[in-house]
Design a protein around this motif. Structure first.
Motif, PDB file in Angstrom:
ATOM      1  N   VAL A 119       0.770  -1.329  -0.379  1.00  0.00           N
ATOM      2  CA  VAL A 119      -0.215  -0.129   0.009  1.00  0.00           C
ATOM      3  C   VAL A 119       0.648   0.966  -0.019  1.00  0.00           C
ATOM      4  CG1 VAL A 119      -2.083   1.529   0.699  1.00  0.00           C
ATOM      5  CG2 VAL A 119      -2.233  -1.018   1.175  1.00  0.00           C
ATOM      6  N   ALA A 120       0.424   2.064  -0.994  1.00  0.00           N
ATOM      7  CA  ALA A 120       1.060   3.273  -1.087  1.00  0.00           C
ATOM      8  C   ALA A 120       1.101   4.494   0.339  1.00  0.00           C
ATOM      9  CB  ALA A 120       1.191   4.072  -2.414  1.00  0.00           C
ATOM     10  N   SER A 122       2.815   7.295   0.077  1.00  0.00           N
ATOM     11  CA  SER A 122       3.005   8.574  -0.355  1.00  0.00           C
ATOM     12  C   SER A 122       3.420   8.105  -2.425  1.00  0.00           C
ATOM     13  CB  SER A 122       4.884   9.011  -0.234  1.00  0.00           C
ATOM     14  OG  SER A 122       5.965   8.358  -0.470  1.00  0.00           O
ATOM     15  N   SER A 123       4.128   9.041  -3.110  1.00  0.00           N
ATOM     16  CA  SER A 123       4.529   8.466  -4.304  1.00  0.00           C
ATOM     17  C   SER A 123       5.571   7.550  -4.618  1.00  0.00           C
ATOM     18  CB  SER A 123       4.661   9.516  -5.301  1.00  0.00           C
ATOM     19  OG  SER A 123       6.338  10.104  -4.822  1.00  0.00           O
ATOM     20  N   ALA A 124       6.265   7.224  -3.396  1.00  0.00           N
ATOM     21  CA  ALA A 124       7.920   6.264  -4.159  1.00  0.00           C
ATOM     22  C   ALA A 124       7.952   5.354  -2.657  1.00  0.00           C
ATOM     23  CB  ALA A 124       8.517   6.966  -4.084  1.00  0.00           C
ATOM     24  N   VAL A 125       6.566   5.505  -1.681  1.00  0.00           N
ATOM     25  CA  VAL A 125       6.785   4.630  -0.228  1.00  0.00           C
ATOM     26  C   VAL A 125       6.059   4.234  -0.082  1.00  0.00           C
ATOM     27  CG1 VAL A 125       7.080   4.773   1.746  1.00  0.00           C
ATOM     28  CG2 VAL A 125       8.447   6.702   0.883  1.00  0.00           C
ATOM     29  N   PHE A 126       6.122   2.998  -0.106  1.00  0.00           N
ATOM     30  CA  PHE A 126       5.032   2.092   0.490  1.00  0.00           C
ATOM     31  C   PHE A 126       5.038   1.118   1.706  1.00  0.00           C
ATOM     32  CE2 PHE A 126       7.813  -0.562  -2.199  1.00  0.00           C
ATOM     33  CZ  PHE A 126       7.645  -2.251  -1.074  1.00  0.00           C
ATOM     34  N   GLU A 127       3.875   0.624   2.528  1.00  0.00           N
ATOM     35  CA  GLU A 127       4.488  -0.625   3.389  1.00  0.00           C
ATOM     36  C   GLU A 127       3.609  -2.216   2.662  1.00  0.00           C
ATOM     37  OE1 GLU A 127       2.100   1.083   6.911  1.00  0.00           O
ATOM     38  OE2 GLU A 127       3.561   3.417   7.235  1.00  0.00           O
ATOM     39  N   ALA A 128       4.191  -2.647   3.651  1.00  0.00           N
ATOM     40  CA  ALA A 128       3.765  -4.200   3.009  1.00  0.00           C
ATOM     41  C   ALA A 128       4.182  -5.176   4.079  1.00  0.00           C
ATOM     42  CB  ALA A 128       3.818  -4.358   1.551  1.00  0.00           C
ATOM     43  N   MET A 129       3.841  -5.548   4.404  1.00  0.00           N
ATOM     44  CA  MET A 129       3.819  -6.696   5.337  1.00  0.00           C
ATOM     45  C   MET A 129       4.930  -6.669   6.943  1.00  0.00           C
ATOM     46  SD  MET A 129       5.372  -9.979   2.923  1.00  0.00           S
ATOM     47  CE  MET A 129       5.287 -11.643   3.827  1.00  0.00           C
ATOM     48  N   GLY A 130       4.317  -5.725   7.095  1.00  0.00           N
ATOM     49  CA  GLY A 130       5.077  -4.678   8.905  1.00  0.00           C
ATOM     50  C   GLY A 130       6.674  -4.366   8.388  1.00  0.00           C
ATOM     51  N   ARG A 131       7.009  -4.105   6.701  1.00  0.00           N
ATOM     52  CA  ARG A 131       7.924  -3.197   6.421  1.00  0.00           C
ATOM     53  C   ARG A 131       6.927  -1.876   6.004  1.00  0.00           C
ATOM     54  NH1 ARG A 131       9.239  -8.720   5.555  1.00  0.00           N
ATOM     55  NH2 ARG A 131      10.589  -9.624   6.100  1.00  0.00           N
ATOM     56  N   ARG A 159      -2.348  13.339  -5.570  1.00  0.00           N
ATOM     57  CA  ARG A 159      -2.203  12.152  -6.901  1.00  0.00           C
ATOM     58  C   ARG A 159      -1.400  11.459  -7.291  1.00  0.00           C
ATOM     59  NH1 ARG A 159      -3.701   9.995 -10.442  1.00  0.00           N
ATOM     60  NH2 ARG A 159      -3.944   9.584 -12.402  1.00  0.00           N
ATOM     61  N   ALA A 160      -0.107  11.605  -7.303  1.00  0.00           N
ATOM     62  CA  ALA A 160       0.918  10.926  -7.075  1.00  0.00           C
ATOM     63  C   ALA A 160       1.172   9.313  -6.505  1.00  0.00           C
ATOM     64  CB  ALA A 160       1.888  11.554  -7.315  1.00  0.00           C
ATOM     65  N   ARG A 161       0.138   9.173  -5.582  1.00  0.00           N
ATOM     66  CA  ARG A 161       0.234   8.668  -4.483  1.00  0.00           C
ATOM     67  C   ARG A 161      -0.816   7.795  -4.869  1.00  0.00           C
ATOM     68  NH1 ARG A 161      -1.645   9.943   1.731  1.00  0.00           N
ATOM     69  NH2 ARG A 161      -3.285  10.409   0.525  1.00  0.00           N
ATOM     70  N   ALA A 162      -1.901   8.556  -5.637  1.00  0.00           N
ATOM     71  CA  ALA A 162      -3.408   7.426  -5.679  1.00  0.00           C
ATOM     72  C   ALA A 162      -2.830   7.020  -7.461  1.00  0.00           C
ATOM     73  CB  ALA A 162      -4.468   8.615  -6.394  1.00  0.00           C
ATOM     74  N   ALA A 163      -1.946   7.118  -8.514  1.00  0.00           N
ATOM     75  CA  ALA A 163      -1.151   6.579  -9.339  1.00  0.00           C
ATOM     76  C   ALA A 163      -0.253   5.237  -8.666  1.00  0.00           C
ATOM     77  CB  ALA A 163      -0.849   7.318 -10.024  1.00  0.00           C
ATOM     78  N   PHE A 164       0.513   5.557  -8.074  1.00  0.00           N
ATOM     79  CA  PHE A 164       1.284   4.424  -7.477  1.00  0.00           C
ATOM     80  C   PHE A 164       0.214   3.577  -6.559  1.00  0.00           C
ATOM     81  CE2 PHE A 164       5.409   3.628  -4.587  1.00  0.00           C
ATOM     82  CZ  PHE A 164       5.004   2.019  -5.430  1.00  0.00           C
ATOM     83  N   ASN A 165      -0.431   3.659  -6.331  1.00  0.00           N
ATOM     84  CA  ASN A 165      -1.359   2.520  -5.730  1.00  0.00           C
ATOM     85  C   ASN A 165      -1.862   1.594  -6.411  1.00  0.00           C
ATOM     86  OD1 ASN A 165      -0.931   1.910  -2.713  1.00  0.00           O
ATOM     87  ND2 ASN A 165      -2.187   4.097  -2.101  1.00  0.00           N
ATOM     88  N   ALA A 166      -2.409   2.694  -7.650  1.00  0.00           N
ATOM     89  CA  ALA A 166      -3.141   2.136  -8.893  1.00  0.00           C
ATOM     90  C   ALA A 166      -2.780   1.328  -9.376  1.00  0.00           C
ATOM     91  CB  ALA A 166      -4.328   3.411  -9.486  1.00  0.00           C
ATOM     92  N   TRP A 167      -1.451   1.377  -9.924  1.00  0.00           N
ATOM     93  CA  TRP A 167      -0.461   0.846 -10.690  1.00  0.00           C
ATOM     94  C   TRP A 167      -0.135  -0.317  -9.585  1.00  0.00           C
ATOM     95  CZ3 TRP A 167       5.438  -0.067 -10.091  1.00  0.00           C
ATOM     96  CH2 TRP A 167       5.537  -1.061 -11.355  1.00  0.00           C
ATOM     97  N   LEU A 168       0.175  -0.389  -8.382  1.00  0.00           N
ATOM     98  CA  LEU A 168      -0.007  -2.269  -7.494  1.00  0.00           C
ATOM     99  C   LEU A 168      -1.334  -2.993  -7.200  1.00  0.00           C
ATOM    100  CD1 LEU A 168       1.916  -0.223  -4.826  1.00  0.00           C
ATOM    101  CD2 LEU A 168       2.861  -1.603  -6.209  1.00  0.00           C
ATOM    102  N   ARG A 169      -2.085  -2.022  -7.216  1.00  0.00           N
ATOM    103  CA  ARG A 169      -3.308  -3.037  -7.386  1.00  0.00           C
ATOM    104  C   ARG A 169      -2.855  -3.821  -6.755  1.00  0.00           C
ATOM    105  NH1 ARG A 169      -3.357  -2.207 -13.935  1.00  0.00           N
ATOM    106  NH2 ARG A 169      -2.392  -4.448 -12.931  1.00  0.00           N
ATOM    107  N   GLY A 170      -2.265  -3.750  -5.446  1.00  0.00           N
ATOM    108  CA  GLY A 170      -2.259  -5.410  -4.390  1.00  0.00           C
ATOM    109  C   GLY A 170      -1.366  -6.247  -4.611  1.00  0.00           C
TER     110      GLY A 170
END
Length: 234
Positions: A119-120, A122-131, A159-170
């Protein structure tokens, strides 16, 4: 019959002289120790001999009595503590005696780790599995940042954070992480399948290239094409 001649006077004088020399070199026994006789110095004005007194002992430790050790044999040197100056220790002559610096894990020693459901934040930072992972080589766009295009302001950070999340799609990202990455946030290169995450973000204008990174030309392309934060509101 011949008679033995009595010993001559020269021989007797020699023997007496030797005894006198031996007596002059005799030692004085004091407290179980063999000490030489004290030196004799003439008394000023009278010409009479006077035993020489030992030199005074200087107390090098203020507030504590001086410890006398064989003062008749050893005269301690005079020490002026006011002339002593403390200086810094010299540098080591070499690195042989120094402790080796701790080994820093290098990227080739890190392992590729799959991080599911990122899950993003911000535009270049994400969190996953406690990291918490920042994409290395990319400069993050703060979610509160506002951009201006043709005198029009728009919330480019959100908008940049939303674009990153949309590209990741979980989906899962594969990141190169050190073994102890669970304890702190870290910047690491990541990939989504065969796509480099940092290259995608910078090329689409949702992040900027770090000055010492590898995405400098990708940012030039995004600026020229007015992509992402460099273009009109989206």
């Amino acid at each position: 019959m011949s008679q033995a001649k009595p010993p001559g006077r020269p021989l007797l004088a020699f023997a007496l002289g030797g005894l006198g020399l031996f007596a002059g070199m005799a030692l004085i026994v004091e407290g179980g120790r063999w000490l030489p006789p004290p030196s004799i110095a003439p008394v000023q004005g009278t010409g009479e001999p006077k035993p020489a007194m030992p030199a005074p002992i200087h107390d090098a430790r203020p507030g504590q009595p001086a410890r006398k050790i064989a003062e008749n044999l050893i005269v301690p040197p005079l020490l002026d503590i006011s002339g002593i100056e403390r200086i810094e220790p010299r540098a080591p002559l070499g690195e042989l005696g120094l402790a080796p610096p701790p080994k820093t894990p290098m990227p080739q020693d890190w392992r590729g780790t799959l991080l599911f459901h990122p899950v993003a934040t911000s535009s270049a930072v994400f969190e996953a599995m406690g990291r918490t992972v920042a994409i290395s080589g990319a400069v993050d766009i703060d979610p509160d940042r506002t951009c201006t295009f043709d005198d029009t302001a728009w919330p480019c950070g959100q908008r940049a954070r939303a674009a990153f999340n949309a590209w990741l799609r979980g989906r899962a990202l594969k990141c190169l992480l050190p073994p102890d990455a669970d304890r702190f946030a870290i910047a690491a290169p990541c990939a989504l399948g065969k796509q480099d995450v940092g290259a995608w973000l910078v090329a689409n204008g949702w992040a900027m290239a770090a000055p010492t990174g590898i995405y400098g030309k990708a940012e030039e392309v995004a600026r020229g094409a007015r992509m992402g934060i460099f273009g009109p509101p989206q």
